[in-house]
Design a protein around this motif. Structure first.
Motif, PDB file in Angstrom:
ATOM      1  N   THR A 129       0.843  -1.188   0.000  1.00 49.75           N
ATOM      2  CA  THR A 129       0.000   0.000   0.000  1.00 49.75           C
ATOM      3  C   THR A 129       0.878   1.236   0.000  1.00 49.75           C
ATOM      4  OG1 THR A 129      -0.112   0.131   2.396  1.00 49.75           O
ATOM      5  CG2 THR A 129      -1.872  -1.100   1.288  1.00 49.75           C
ATOM      6  N   THR A 130       0.317   2.323  -0.467  1.00 51.63           N
ATOM      7  CA  THR A 130       0.992   3.610  -0.411  1.00 51.63           C
ATOM      8  C   THR A 130       0.011   4.613   0.160  1.00 51.63           C
ATOM      9  OG1 THR A 130       0.319   4.168  -2.652  1.00 51.63           O
ATOM     10  CG2 THR A 130       2.469   3.132  -2.405  1.00 51.63           C
ATOM     11  N   ILE A 131       0.543   5.666   0.672  1.00 51.70           N
ATOM     12  CA  ILE A 131      -0.311   6.705   1.237  1.00 51.70           C
ATOM     13  C   ILE A 131      -0.141   7.945   0.379  1.00 51.70           C
ATOM     14  CG2 ILE A 131      -0.736   8.156   3.251  1.00 51.70           C
ATOM     15  CD1 ILE A 131       0.534   5.829   4.910  1.00 51.70           C
ATOM     16  N   GLN A 132      -1.218   8.377  -0.230  1.00 52.14           N
ATOM     17  CA  GLN A 132      -1.166   9.548  -1.073  1.00 52.14           C
ATOM     18  C   GLN A 132      -2.418  10.364  -0.850  1.00 52.14           C
ATOM     19  OE1 GLN A 132      -1.640   9.377  -5.496  1.00 52.14           O
ATOM     20  NE2 GLN A 132       0.515   9.904  -5.392  1.00 52.14           N
ATOM     21  N   LYS A 133      -2.237  11.622  -0.599  1.00 51.13           N
ATOM     22  CA  LYS A 133      -3.368  12.503  -0.376  1.00 51.13           C
ATOM     23  C   LYS A 133      -4.266  12.504  -1.618  1.00 51.13           C
ATOM     24  CE  LYS A 133      -4.415  17.175   1.097  1.00 51.13           C
ATOM     25  NZ  LYS A 133      -3.881  18.490   1.405  1.00 51.13           N
ATOM     26  N   GLY A 134      -5.549  12.254  -1.400  1.00 53.86           N
ATOM     27  CA  GLY A 134      -6.499  12.273  -2.504  1.00 53.86           C
ATOM     28  C   GLY A 134      -6.585  10.974  -3.282  1.00 53.86           C
ATOM     29  N   GLY A 135      -5.794   9.964  -2.902  1.00 60.08           N
ATOM     30  CA  GLY A 135      -5.823   8.696  -3.618  1.00 60.08           C
ATOM     31  C   GLY A 135      -6.485   7.615  -2.789  1.00 60.08           C
ATOM     32  N   LEU A 136      -6.540   6.427  -3.343  1.00 61.92           N
ATOM     33  CA  LEU A 136      -7.129   5.299  -2.645  1.00 61.92           C
ATOM     34  C   LEU A 136      -6.138   4.631  -1.706  1.00 61.92           C
ATOM     35  CD1 LEU A 136      -9.079   3.640  -5.578  1.00 61.92           C
ATOM     36  CD2 LEU A 136     -10.010   5.044  -3.738  1.00 61.92           C
ATOM     37  N   GLY A 137      -4.843   4.938  -1.861  1.00 63.09           N
ATOM     38  CA  GLY A 137      -3.850   4.330  -1.003  1.00 63.09           C
ATOM     39  C   GLY A 137      -3.427   2.948  -1.442  1.00 63.09           C
ATOM     40  N   LEU A 138      -3.826   2.500  -2.621  1.00 64.87           N
ATOM     41  CA  LEU A 138      -3.487   1.158  -3.091  1.00 64.87           C
ATOM     42  C   LEU A 138      -2.746   1.158  -4.421  1.00 64.87           C
ATOM     43  CD1 LEU A 138      -6.877  -0.586  -2.309  1.00 64.87           C
ATOM     44  CD2 LEU A 138      -4.792  -0.698  -0.969  1.00 64.87           C
ATOM     45  N   GLY A 139      -2.509   2.311  -5.016  1.00 66.15           N
ATOM     46  CA  GLY A 139      -1.981   2.414  -6.371  1.00 66.15           C
ATOM     47  C   GLY A 139      -0.774   1.557  -6.673  1.00 66.15           C
ATOM     48  N   LEU A 140       0.359   1.838  -6.017  1.00 63.10           N
ATOM     49  CA  LEU A 140       1.570   1.080  -6.314  1.00 63.10           C
ATOM     50  C   LEU A 140       1.468  -0.358  -5.849  1.00 63.10           C
ATOM     51  CD1 LEU A 140       4.422   3.661  -5.692  1.00 63.10           C
ATOM     52  CD2 LEU A 140       3.583   2.788  -7.874  1.00 63.10           C
ATOM     53  N   GLY A 141       0.698  -0.606  -4.815  1.00 59.59           N
ATOM     54  CA  GLY A 141       0.486  -1.986  -4.369  1.00 59.59           C
ATOM     55  C   GLY A 141      -0.236  -2.800  -5.417  1.00 59.59           C
ATOM     56  N   ILE A 142      -1.257  -2.213  -6.032  1.00 56.90           N
ATOM     57  CA  ILE A 142      -1.986  -2.895  -7.107  1.00 56.90           C
ATOM     58  C   ILE A 142      -1.079  -3.078  -8.316  1.00 56.90           C
ATOM     59  CG2 ILE A 142      -3.837  -2.642  -8.807  1.00 56.90           C
ATOM     60  CD1 ILE A 142      -5.564  -1.447  -6.576  1.00 56.90           C
ATOM     61  N   VAL A 143      -0.325  -2.039  -8.670  1.00 50.74           N
ATOM     62  CA  VAL A 143       0.598  -2.144  -9.802  1.00 50.74           C
ATOM     63  C   VAL A 143       1.581  -3.287  -9.560  1.00 50.74           C
ATOM     64  CG1 VAL A 143       2.460  -0.990 -11.066  1.00 50.74           C
ATOM     65  CG2 VAL A 143       0.361   0.265 -10.512  1.00 50.74           C
ATOM     66  N   LYS A 144       2.154  -3.332  -8.364  1.00 48.49           N
ATOM     67  CA  LYS A 144       3.119  -4.386  -8.047  1.00 48.49           C
ATOM     68  C   LYS A 144       2.464  -5.763  -8.151  1.00 48.49           C
ATOM     69  CE  LYS A 144       6.331  -6.084  -4.630  1.00 48.49           C
ATOM     70  NZ  LYS A 144       6.807  -6.014  -3.268  1.00 48.49           N
TER      71      LYS A 144
END
Length: 179
Positions: A129-144
């Motif tokens: 998981t990643t923490i990003q303001k305004g995001g879902l917090g799963l971006g790079l985790g899903i990509v990986k």
């Protein structure tokens, strides 16, 4: 049109979460090219914002093109956001074949990245998981996870411009004896 594309993206995430991806022999060049076209259309961007280089020879991979498009779209979107915080807004994408692997590299003109920040990004993707303001917090985790589903790897390095560069390596279908 945009609402349909966004709905399609949500559906892809759901399918991925359920493990319903169907893998087929596909041209990685075409998957990346299609994603670039969707990126411009979805975000109504000027085409001068992205410089890309795809090889003339098709790179064949065993993949779910929808899932790979989702992963690359996420990387382009992240890169665009980072580039917007730099002095100029530009994204670079290259795809090449190296040792029977497709090597996709995306970087931008975003702010310079420190070794500490680079290691923090690597650590966050290890946790999925990643923490990003305004995001879902799963971006790079899903990509990986998508890259792993395709027997690939994702890594992070400092770009030639000093910003973050994301490198995705995917095996060619030929590696598995599939031609």
């Amino acid at each position: 049109m945009r609402a349909e594309k966004l709905n399609s993206i949500v559906q892809l995430v759901r399918e991925f979460a359920k493990g319903e991806a169907v893998l087929e022999h596909k041209s990685l060049n075409k998957v990346i090219g299609s994603t670039i076209a969707d990126f411009f259309a979805l975000y109504s961007l000027d085409q001068t914002i992205l410089t890309y280089q795809l090889p003339k020879k098709d790179l064949e991979v065993y993949c779910s093109s929808d899932q790979l498009e989702l992963a690359v779209m996420n990387l382009l979107k992240n890169s665009f956001r980072a580039a917007q915080s730099g002095l100029t807004t530009h994204i670079f994408l290259t795809l090449e074949e190296k040792d029977n692997r497709g090597l996709l590299k995306i970087w931008d003109t975003g702010p310079k990245i420190s070794e500490e920040t680079l290691e923090a990004i690597r650590e966050k993707t290890r946790c999925r998981t990643t923490i990003q303001k305004g995001g879902l917090g799963l971006g790079l985790g899903i990509v990986k996870s998508i890259v792993s589903l395709h027997s690939g790897t994702i890594s992070f390095e400092v770009s030639p411009l000093g910003a973050l560069a994301v490198v995705v390596e995917l095996p060619s279908s030929k590696v598995n004896g599939d031609e």
